[in-house]
Design a protein around this motif. Structure first.
Motif, short mmCIF file in Angstrom:
data_model
loop_
_atom_site.label_atom_id
_atom_site.label_comp_id
_atom_site.label_asym_id
_atom_site.label_seq_id
_atom_site.Cartn_x
_atom_site.Cartn_y
_atom_site.Cartn_z
N GLY A 90 0.81 -1.21 0.00
CA GLY A 90 0.00 0.00 0.00
C GLY A 90 0.84 1.25 0.00
O GLY A 90 1.82 1.36 0.75
N GLY A 91 0.49 2.21 -0.84
CA GLY A 91 1.25 3.45 -0.96
C GLY A 91 2.37 3.34 -1.97
O GLY A 91 2.95 4.36 -2.36
N ILE A 92 2.69 2.12 -2.40
CA ILE A 92 3.75 1.90 -3.39
C ILE A 92 3.14 1.43 -4.72
O ILE A 92 3.46 1.96 -5.78
CB ILE A 92 4.78 0.86 -2.88
CG1 ILE A 92 5.42 1.34 -1.58
CG2 ILE A 92 5.85 0.61 -3.95
CD1 ILE A 92 6.33 0.32 -0.95
N VAL A 93 2.25 0.44 -4.65
CA VAL A 93 1.60 -0.12 -5.83
C VAL A 93 0.11 -0.21 -5.56
O VAL A 93 -0.30 -0.63 -4.47
CB VAL A 93 2.15 -1.52 -6.16
CG1 VAL A 93 1.44 -2.10 -7.38
CG2 VAL A 93 3.65 -1.46 -6.40
N TRP A 94 -0.71 0.19 -6.53
CA TRP A 94 -2.15 0.11 -6.38
C TRP A 94 -2.81 -0.05 -7.76
O TRP A 94 -2.16 0.10 -8.80
CB TRP A 94 -2.71 1.33 -5.64
CG TRP A 94 -2.53 2.64 -6.36
CD1 TRP A 94 -3.41 3.27 -7.16
CD2 TRP A 94 -1.37 3.50 -6.32
NE1 TRP A 94 -2.90 4.46 -7.63
CE2 TRP A 94 -1.65 4.63 -7.11
CE3 TRP A 94 -0.13 3.42 -5.67
CZ2 TRP A 94 -0.74 5.65 -7.30
CZ3 TRP A 94 0.78 4.45 -5.85
CH2 TRP A 94 0.47 5.56 -6.66
N GLY A 95 -4.10 -0.36 -7.75
CA GLY A 95 -4.84 -0.54 -9.00
C GLY A 95 -5.86 0.56 -9.21
O GLY A 95 -6.55 0.96 -8.27
N GLU A 96 -5.94 1.05 -10.44
CA GLU A 96 -6.94 2.05 -10.80
C GLU A 96 -7.99 1.38 -11.68
O GLU A 96 -7.65 0.71 -12.66
CB GLU A 96 -6.29 3.22 -11.54
CG GLU A 96 -5.33 4.01 -10.67
CD GLU A 96 -4.71 5.19 -11.41
OE1 GLU A 96 -4.80 5.22 -12.66
OE2 GLU A 96 -4.14 6.07 -10.75
#
Length: 600
Positions: free
Chosen positions: A172-178
């Protein structure tokens, strides 16, 4: 002596006192400054500081609207958008990442790969953790996150399952999905370029996707909330939420089963007759809805080719050849110039206005009625019968039947064909017009000609869009209920009678057991690649059943071996008609009576 000592001691005490007072004063000044600064921060700048802190962690997220579906007339999904995600990363945060070693205490939030330590730090470690979930090379991922900035796309159009597996990596805060979407087409090349496709932004750029883009496109929503250090939403901080409004579903008049079958027989015909291409249309005579509009091209819906091309069934134009005779003959009857039973003596050639017109086969002087001229597809007979048919009347009936005009369907890339005004006709064209040469049509226009005759002389507006349904479930019909009488009902009946005689003459090659048919074949020499009349268009239009018209079918083949429309396009149309009769369980025909004589 003692006095001196006392004086010295007093002086030292006094000096010390002064020093203490000085130090105390200095400390008091410092304390006062601190209190003043604290007061300034809390009382004067507190609101601005708090606002700045809130703003730094406040995020507005777009809620993407889903594009509407495209359905066939029975509700089968032809195109739909499914939930997908774009996986993005913060390179600066990735470069500072240090994996947490797994032990009994950290088991719920530690980092490892297949039970083993990550073996790296920074972007390389993040790449290793993501590689399996994204099915990508760890070094490639690490390289993407080794640059500057706070945003980089790692992979597009990943499934919700992949996104959930990434969420479980504690990044979390580094890689996420849109949230995004992917357009899927259920039947591949069955509707191909007719459906078209969308671009990377989800906007329709070809075919029905383009034509109905406004209806299919939704309105994005958004949410505004505060996020924690891990990028997660802080509970209770949602300040604004506007739901996305999905696009409307668009229901076509196309029947997927019929479209599939028509596509199948066209591809078989292309192979059997060695044709470069074939096209066909099936129309419901009762409501002018298009049940199938197909070509033999193998183009996947949604592909780059589908986005850059137009369906051949929409764009291809051609001279109709002898099918066009039904237009002229309808004019002869409607103007009172002739009756279908009128008797003419027809040689195999005639010279009019210095131009010699010939039939496609040698014959002596035949005694044919007007119905016989149509049955034998005589060019000479059409010219002789049309001697009192003015150029203006010839043009009038072509336009009344829709030749040279848009179909009104609005399909991207549709050509209206070519029909010039009588003032531009030369002495030969004014006569070739009578038997389907000297102008061009598309398959939809030509099919609506025979559908109009079958509909007792009333031309209806064809439709391919049946209805739209909003995301809230409100449905609205989109077809245009416009109709125009072109010929009288008794004229249409006589035309159907003569066209049934045409169908009977081809019954060895074109038939559906148990059903009467009314038809017209066509064969036209057209310009080939060498610029001469070296190419052939073979077509066949048919109404079935002739005694209770339900469907109009037109098939067009380019350069088939066998040449003549009745021997090539005709059998293909019969295959389609047989399928229609079985699928829709149409009652068999009654025996034919009162056929108009074709000879005298």
């Amino acid at each position: 002596m003692k006095t001196i000592q006392r004086i010295i001691r007093f002086a030292k005490v006094k000096t010390f006192a002064f020093k203490c007072i000085a130090v105390g004063a200095a400390l008091a000044l410092v304390a006062t400054a601190c209190v003043a600064q604290l007061a300034s921060t809390q009382l004067i700048g507190g609101r601005q500081t708090a606002q700045a802190a809130t703003a730094s962690r406040t995020l507005t997220v777009t809620l993407s609207a889903k594009r509407g579906r495209i359905l066939d007339t029975n509700g089968n999904v032809l195109a739909q958008s499914v939930e997908r995600y774009t996986i993005v990363a913060n390179p600066e945060a990735a470069q500072e990442f240090v994996p947490i070693t797994c032990n009994d205490t950290t088991r719920d939030y530690c980092d490892e790969i297949d039970g083993k330590p990550v073996g790296a730090t920074g972007a390389a470690a993040v790449g290793r953790l993501l590689a399996k979930a994204l099915d990508m090379n760890a070094m490639e991922l690490g390289a993407k996150m080794s640059g500057t900035g706070q945003y980089v796309v790692l992979k597009k159009d990943v499934t919700p399952q992949v996104k959930r597996s990434i969420d479980a990596l504690n990044l979390g805060g580094i890689v996420w999905g849109e949230l995004s979407s992917e357009r899927l087409y259920a039947d591949g090349e069955i509707l191909g370029s007719l459906l078209g496709g969308v671009n990377d932004d989800g906007t329709g750029v070809a075919g029905i996707e383009q034509m109905e883009n406004k209806e299919l496109t939704g309105t994005d929503g958004h949410q505004t909330y505060q996020r924690g250090n891990g990028g997660e939403e802080i509970p209770g901080t949602m300040t604004e939420s506007v739901a996305a409004k999905d696009g409307s579903d668009v229901t076509l008049t196309i029947d997927r089963d019929v479209q599939w079958y028509v596509k199948k027989v066209l591809k078989e015909a292309k192979s059997k007759y060695g044709s470069p291409w074939g096209i066909a249309v099936v129309q419901d005579i009762q409501n002018a809805q298009i049940l199938a509009l197909a070509d033999s091209d193998e183009v996947e819906a949604g592909s780059d080719e589908a986005k850059m091309s137009t369906s051949r069934a929409v764009s291809e134009t051609f001279e109709p050849g002898s099918v066009g005779k039904v237009i002229s003959m309808s004019g002869y009857l409607q103007t009172g110039l002739h009756k279908m039973s009128d008797q003419l003596t027809v040689p195999d050639h005639t010279t009019q206005d210095g131009q010699t017109i010939k039939d496609s086969f040698d014959h002596g002087s035949e005694r044919w009625t007007l119905a016989g001229i149509l049955q034998n597809s005589s060019n000479v007979g059409m010219v002789l019968a049309g001697l009192g048919f003015t150029d203006e009347q010839r043009y009038e009936f072509l336009t009344k039947f829709g030749i040279g005009q848009p179909t009104g369907l609005g399909l991207p890339g549709e050509s209206s064909g070519m029909l010039t005004s009588p003032s531009s006709w030369d002495l030969r064209t004014r006569n070739t017009i009578l038997f389907g040469q000297g102008y061009t049509v598309n398959v939809l226009q030509l099919n609506n000609v025979v559908a109009t005759i079958a509909n007792k002389g009333v031309k209806q507006q064809q439709s391919i869009i049946k209805s739209t349904t909003s995301s809230g479930g409100a449905a609205s019909k989109t077809g245009k209920d416009t109709a125009t009488r072109v010929i009288d009902e008794d004229v249409a009946a006589d035309m159907m009678n003569a066209m049934e005689s045409v169908a009977e003459s081809y019954s060895k090659f074109v038939k559906v057991d148990g059903y009467r048919m009314a038809s017209k074949s066509g064969t036209a020499e057209v310009q080939g690649a060498d610029g001469t009349l070296s190419s052939i268009i073979s077509d066949y239009s048919v109404v079935i059943p002739a005694d209770n018209p339900r469907y109009a079918v037109t098939v067009v083949l380019k350069d088939p071996s066998g040449v003549y429309g009745g021997l090539t396009a005709g059998p293909v149309s019969a295959q389609i008609c047989e399928f229609l009769m079985q699928k829709y369980e149409v009652p068999v025909s009654s025996p034919r009576k009162n056929a108009i004589p074709v000879t005298w």
